[in-house]
Motif scaffolding. Structure first.
Motif, PDB file in Angstrom:
ATOM      1  N   LYS A 157       0.828  -1.205   0.000  1.00  0.00           N
ATOM      2  CA  LYS A 157       0.000   0.000   0.000  1.00  0.00           C
ATOM      3  C   LYS A 157       0.866   1.259   0.000  1.00  0.00           C
ATOM      4  CE  LYS A 157      -3.751   2.210   2.614  1.00  0.00           C
ATOM      5  NZ  LYS A 157      -4.614   2.100   3.825  1.00  0.00           N
ATOM      6  N   ASN A 158       2.058   1.142   0.582  1.00  0.00           N
ATOM      7  CA  ASN A 158       2.979   2.278   0.665  1.00  0.00           C
ATOM      8  C   ASN A 158       4.060   2.245  -0.410  1.00  0.00           C
ATOM      9  OD1 ASN A 158       2.531   4.026   3.331  1.00  0.00           O
ATOM     10  ND2 ASN A 158       1.956   1.914   3.769  1.00  0.00           N
ATOM     11  N   GLY A 159       3.809   1.490  -1.455  1.00  0.00           N
ATOM     12  CA  GLY A 159       4.679   1.528  -2.617  1.00  0.00           C
ATOM     13  C   GLY A 159       5.839   0.560  -2.642  1.00  0.00           C
ATOM     14  N   VAL A 160       5.919  -0.341  -1.680  1.00  0.00           N
ATOM     15  CA  VAL A 160       6.999  -1.330  -1.660  1.00  0.00           C
ATOM     16  C   VAL A 160       6.571  -2.549  -2.476  1.00  0.00           C
ATOM     17  CG1 VAL A 160       8.474  -2.790  -0.236  1.00  0.00           C
ATOM     18  CG2 VAL A 160       7.739  -0.559   0.617  1.00  0.00           C
ATOM     19  N   ARG A 161       7.302  -2.855  -3.520  1.00  0.00           N
ATOM     20  CA  ARG A 161       6.949  -3.977  -4.385  1.00  0.00           C
ATOM     21  C   ARG A 161       7.527  -5.286  -3.854  1.00  0.00           C
ATOM     22  NH1 ARG A 161       8.744  -2.489 -10.304  1.00  0.00           N
ATOM     23  NH2 ARG A 161       7.702  -4.488 -10.688  1.00  0.00           N
ATOM     24  N   LEU A 162       6.807  -6.367  -4.121  1.00  0.00           N
ATOM     25  CA  LEU A 162       7.272  -7.684  -3.721  1.00  0.00           C
ATOM     26  C   LEU A 162       8.294  -8.226  -4.716  1.00  0.00           C
ATOM     27  CD1 LEU A 162       3.965  -9.467  -2.634  1.00  0.00           C
ATOM     28  CD2 LEU A 162       5.721  -8.489  -1.158  1.00  0.00           C
ATOM     29  N   TYR A 163       9.152  -9.089  -4.210  1.00  0.00           N
ATOM     30  CA  TYR A 163      10.129  -9.772  -5.068  1.00  0.00           C
ATOM     31  C   TYR A 163      10.188 -11.231  -4.625  1.00  0.00           C
ATOM     32  CZ  TYR A 163      14.476 -10.670  -7.649  1.00  0.00           C
ATOM     33  OH  TYR A 163      15.434 -11.157  -8.528  1.00  0.00           O
ATOM     34  N   ARG A 164       9.738 -12.137  -5.499  1.00  0.00           N
ATOM     35  CA  ARG A 164       9.778 -13.552  -5.169  1.00  0.00           C
ATOM     36  C   ARG A 164      11.131 -14.134  -5.572  1.00  0.00           C
ATOM     37  NH1 ARG A 164       5.941 -18.203  -7.726  1.00  0.00           N
ATOM     38  NH2 ARG A 164       7.185 -17.695  -9.552  1.00  0.00           N
ATOM     39  N   ILE A 165      11.842 -14.648  -4.593  1.00  0.00           N
ATOM     40  CA  ILE A 165      13.138 -15.264  -4.844  1.00  0.00           C
ATOM     41  C   ILE A 165      12.932 -16.658  -5.414  1.00  0.00           C
ATOM     42  CG2 ILE A 165      15.261 -16.083  -3.745  1.00  0.00           C
ATOM     43  CD1 ILE A 165      14.897 -13.809  -1.712  1.00  0.00           C
ATOM     44  N   ASP A 166      13.656 -16.971  -6.457  1.00  0.00           N
ATOM     45  CA  ASP A 166      13.486 -18.236  -7.152  1.00  0.00           C
ATOM     46  C   ASP A 166      14.229 -19.362  -6.436  1.00  0.00           C
ATOM     47  OD1 ASP A 166      12.690 -20.088  -9.013  1.00  0.00           O
ATOM     48  OD2 ASP A 166      14.293 -19.583 -10.444  1.00  0.00           O
ATOM     49  N   ALA A 167      13.783 -19.648  -5.230  1.00  0.00           N
ATOM     50  CA  ALA A 167      14.346 -20.726  -4.426  1.00  0.00           C
ATOM     51  C   ALA A 167      13.316 -21.074  -3.360  1.00  0.00           C
ATOM     52  CB  ALA A 167      15.661 -20.305  -3.781  1.00  0.00           C
ATOM     53  N   CYS A 168      13.381 -22.290  -2.850  1.00  0.00           N
ATOM     54  CA  CYS A 168      12.401 -22.743  -1.867  1.00  0.00           C
ATOM     55  C   CYS A 168      12.960 -22.698  -0.449  1.00  0.00           C
ATOM     56  CB  CYS A 168      11.955 -24.169  -2.171  1.00  0.00           C
ATOM     57  SG  CYS A 168      10.852 -24.305  -3.596  1.00  0.00           S
ATOM     58  N   LEU A 169      12.169 -22.162   0.440  1.00  0.00           N
ATOM     59  CA  LEU A 169      12.462 -22.206   1.869  1.00  0.00           C
ATOM     60  C   LEU A 169      11.606 -23.331   2.449  1.00  0.00           C
ATOM     61  CD1 LEU A 169      14.108 -20.573   3.985  1.00  0.00           C
ATOM     62  CD2 LEU A 169      12.004 -19.313   4.461  1.00  0.00           C
ATOM     63  N   LYS A 170      12.239 -24.257   3.134  1.00  0.00           N
ATOM     64  CA  LYS A 170      11.507 -25.401   3.675  1.00  0.00           C
ATOM     65  C   LYS A 170      11.024 -25.108   5.088  1.00  0.00           C
ATOM     66  CE  LYS A 170      14.153 -28.730   0.951  1.00  0.00           C
ATOM     67  NZ  LYS A 170      15.072 -29.889   0.986  1.00  0.00           N
ATOM     68  N   THR A 171       9.807 -25.546   5.380  1.00  0.00           N
ATOM     69  CA  THR A 171       9.246 -25.366   6.716  1.00  0.00           C
ATOM     70  C   THR A 171       8.575 -26.656   7.163  1.00  0.00           C
ATOM     71  OG1 THR A 171       7.916 -23.850   8.071  1.00  0.00           O
ATOM     72  CG2 THR A 171       6.977 -24.538   5.972  1.00  0.00           C
ATOM     73  N   SER A 172       8.518 -26.890   8.444  1.00  0.00           N
ATOM     74  CA  SER A 172       8.001 -28.141   8.983  1.00  0.00           C
ATOM     75  C   SER A 172       6.486 -28.254   8.854  1.00  0.00           C
ATOM     76  CB  SER A 172       8.401 -28.259  10.454  1.00  0.00           C
ATOM     77  OG  SER A 172       7.796 -29.380  11.053  1.00  0.00           O
ATOM     78  N   ASP A 173       6.029 -29.490   8.694  1.00  0.00           N
ATOM     79  CA  ASP A 173       4.583 -29.750   8.650  1.00  0.00           C
ATOM     80  C   ASP A 173       4.051 -30.152  10.027  1.00  0.00           C
ATOM     81  OD1 ASP A 173       5.499 -32.305   9.108  1.00  0.00           O
ATOM     82  OD2 ASP A 173       4.308 -33.236   7.524  1.00  0.00           O
ATOM     83  N   ARG A 174       4.821 -29.844  11.089  1.00  0.00           N
ATOM     84  CA  ARG A 174       4.511 -30.377  12.420  1.00  0.00           C
ATOM     85  C   ARG A 174       3.116 -30.024  12.924  1.00  0.00           C
ATOM     86  NH1 ARG A 174       7.863 -26.695  16.758  1.00  0.00           N
ATOM     87  NH2 ARG A 174       7.728 -24.698  15.663  1.00  0.00           N
ATOM     88  N   LYS A 175       2.652 -28.781  12.676  1.00  0.00           N
ATOM     89  CA  LYS A 175       1.325 -28.418  13.197  1.00  0.00           C
ATOM     90  C   LYS A 175       0.214 -29.166  12.461  1.00  0.00           C
ATOM     91  CE  LYS A 175       1.326 -24.126  10.496  1.00  0.00           C
ATOM     92  NZ  LYS A 175       1.329 -22.648  10.603  1.00  0.00           N
ATOM     93  N   TYR A 176       0.469 -29.537  11.202  1.00  0.00           N
ATOM     94  CA  TYR A 176      -0.513 -30.329  10.453  1.00  0.00           C
ATOM     95  C   TYR A 176      -0.557 -31.748  10.998  1.00  0.00           C
ATOM     96  CZ  TYR A 176      -0.563 -26.549   7.032  1.00  0.00           C
ATOM     97  OH  TYR A 176      -0.699 -25.328   6.404  1.00  0.00           O
ATOM     98  N   ARG A 177       0.615 -32.305  11.306  1.00  0.00           N
ATOM     99  CA  ARG A 177       0.669 -33.656  11.869  1.00  0.00           C
ATOM    100  C   ARG A 177       0.064 -33.704  13.268  1.00  0.00           C
ATOM    101  NH1 ARG A 177       5.653 -34.624  12.900  1.00  0.00           N
ATOM    102  NH2 ARG A 177       6.755 -32.961  11.814  1.00  0.00           N
ATOM    103  N   LYS A 178       0.288 -32.653  14.042  1.00  0.00           N
ATOM    104  CA  LYS A 178      -0.187 -32.618  15.424  1.00  0.00           C
ATOM    105  C   LYS A 178      -1.686 -32.397  15.530  1.00  0.00           C
ATOM    106  CE  LYS A 178       0.486 -30.136  19.793  1.00  0.00           C
ATOM    107  NZ  LYS A 178       1.239 -29.051  20.487  1.00  0.00           N
ATOM    108  N   ASN A 179      -2.214 -31.498  14.693  1.00  0.00           N
ATOM    109  CA  ASN A 179      -3.616 -31.091  14.826  1.00  0.00           C
ATOM    110  C   ASN A 179      -4.531 -31.588  13.711  1.00  0.00           C
ATOM    111  OD1 ASN A 179      -3.268 -29.297  17.223  1.00  0.00           O
ATOM    112  ND2 ASN A 179      -1.921 -28.205  15.816  1.00  0.00           N
ATOM    113  N   GLY A 180      -3.950 -32.231  12.715  1.00  0.00           N
ATOM    114  CA  GLY A 180      -4.762 -32.755  11.620  1.00  0.00           C
ATOM    115  C   GLY A 180      -4.664 -31.889  10.375  1.00  0.00           C
TER     116      GLY A 180
END
Length: 201
Positions: A157-180
């Motif tokens: 909204k304040n004029g800062v544009r997004l930049y998607r980096i062409d690489a993957c950051l991995k994150t855990s699926d632990r909350k999905y396994r724990k809570n369904g």
């Protein structure tokens, strides 16, 4: 070389960050710093992140979750992006570990949402110039949830544009396994659209 402060919010008693904190010093440039910002149940994530920023000395702020996993390729991609487009708000593509068909569906959905709706989440490794972050007021400490999305939307909204980096950051699926898987997937969709409607309308 631009200096970066890596800020990692850690909930008291959470040991999931141990692997990340062990590996990061081996792959980060020497001039980058790591800031662990700890919180309790009485302190929300927005304040925890903002507290970490107050200690940061780097020109750029890179917010990582404690269960994030990355390597030298992701570091190099971020370095290149920061040097070429320093005024953007950076984020990575998302990938869950361990791999599974269900989590592939979720990561694909998250990456499509980020691209088409300009709405990356905090687990996608948001990175921004510290000066810009402070001018935007930081993370909203009054928000009960979604402080990452609110900051992303406020930035644009304040004029800062997004930049998607062409690489993957991995994150855990632990909350999905724990809570369904179904329950958490549905909850995330509900909270996202609830926040979006409240913010934009």
């Amino acid at each position: 070389m631009k200096t970066v402060s890596v800020i990692i919010p850690i909930q008291e008693g959470d040991t999931e960050c141990e692997t990340l904190l062990k590996e990061l010093p081996k792959i980060l440039p020497k001039e980058w710093e790591i800031i662990v910002s700890k919180s309790t149940d009485k302190v929300n994530r927005a304040k925890t992140l903002n507290d970490g920023v107050q200690k940061a000395e780097g020109e750029f702020l890179w917010f990582l979750h404690g269960d994030s996993r990355l390597g030298t390729n992701e570091i190099q991609k971020l370095k290149d992006a920061v040097l070429s487009h320093p005024n953007r708000l950076f984020y990575f593509k998302l990938e869950f570990y361990p791999k599974s068909l269900r989590m592939k569906i979720n990561s694909t959905g998250a990456n499509l949402r980020s691209w088409f709706f300009s709405s990356p989440f905090g687990d996608q490794g948001l990175c921004i110039r510290k000066e810009t972050f402070l001018k935007l007021g930081g993370f909203d400490e009054t928000a009960l949830y979604g402080e990452d999305l609110l900051f992303v939307w406020t930035s644009q909204k304040n004029g800062v544009r997004l930049y998607r980096i062409d690489a993957c950051l991995k994150t855990s699926d632990r909350k999905y396994r724990k809570n369904g898987w179904f329950k958490i997937t549905l909850l995330h969709q509900y909270l996202y659209w609830k926040l979006a409607i409240r913010h934009f309308f």
